[in-house]
Scaffold this motif. Structure first.
Motif, mmCIF file in Angstrom:
data_model
loop_
_atom_site.group_PDB
_atom_site.id
_atom_site.type_symbol
_atom_site.label_atom_id
_atom_site.label_comp_id
_atom_site.label_asym_id
_atom_site.label_seq_id
_atom_site.Cartn_x
_atom_site.Cartn_y
_atom_site.Cartn_z
ATOM 1 N N ALA A 299 0.683 -1.233 0.178
ATOM 2 C CA ALA A 299 -0.022 0.237 0.061
ATOM 3 C C ALA A 299 0.821 1.344 -0.006
ATOM 4 N N ALA A 300 1.937 1.230 0.655
ATOM 5 C CA ALA A 300 2.675 2.510 0.879
ATOM 6 C C ALA A 300 3.463 2.516 -0.472
ATOM 7 N N THR A 301 3.749 1.486 -1.076
ATOM 8 C CA THR A 301 4.745 1.659 -2.194
ATOM 9 C C THR A 301 3.815 1.964 -3.524
ATOM 10 N N PHE A 302 2.472 1.571 -3.416
ATOM 11 C CA PHE A 302 1.298 1.996 -4.362
ATOM 12 C C PHE A 302 1.145 3.430 -4.151
ATOM 13 N N LEU A 303 1.061 4.028 -2.942
ATOM 14 C CA LEU A 303 0.925 5.363 -2.705
ATOM 15 C C LEU A 303 2.124 6.194 -3.304
#
Length: 165
Positions: free
Chosen positions: A89-93
């Motif tokens: 989720a963090a790297t997606f954002l």
């Protein structure tokens, strides 16, 4: 050598590239090199290119986001491996908001954060069992893959949202 400029097209923009940027500084017939005093030296060009490949600032941002996502996911879902969802989720954002492609930074940040988390989470088992380094290496590899995959999907969504129909 010619000093003409070549235009190259990128998906998102048009930029001018100096054709002499790729010269290696071969000697001319009169013994002088191609580089003049106003052009950057070889080490400066290598440093500039290295910053384009791996940006420490982008890595730090991706690492902080990955650690934050990992901690948040582990706090919400206290199961082994739940931190991978947070890293994704963090790297997606990060991929969604980043202007440039930063796959290397996000992959390394995901690998470092998940590898360190796994090593700390299973510190007693890793120390007594003697398999701490292989455990951290496997977890780091999985974290690298998840980080790069999350960044890829974030970039893909950004491209789909910003492309003209």
């Amino acid at each position: 050598m010619s000093r003409d400029r070549t235009r190259t097209r990128d998906r998102s923009s048009v930029e001018e590239v100096d054709a002499t940027e790729f010269d290696v500084g071969l000697d001319d017939s009169d013994g002088r090199t191609d580089e003049s005093a106003s052009e950057p030296g070889g080490t400066e060009r290598v440093g500039t290119r290295a910053k384009r490949v791996f940006s420490p600032r982008a890595f730090l941002a991706a690492l902080l986001l990955s650690v934050g996502g990992l901690v948040a996911a582990n706090a919400v879902v206290p199961l082994p491996g739940a931190g991978l969802v947070g890293v994704f989720a963090a790297t997606f954002l990060f991929g969604l908001v980043a202007e440039r492609r930063r796959y290397l930074e996000t992959a390394v940040a995901g690998g470092v954060s998940f590898g360190a988390s796994t090593l700390v989470g299973y510190a007693v088992v890793a120390a007594l069992g003697g398999f701490g380094v292989p455990l951290a290496a496997v977890a780091g590899g999985v974290g690298c893959a998840v980080g790069a995959l999350g960044h890829y999907f974030g970039r893909d969504l950004r491209d789909g949202l910003t492309r003209e129909v």
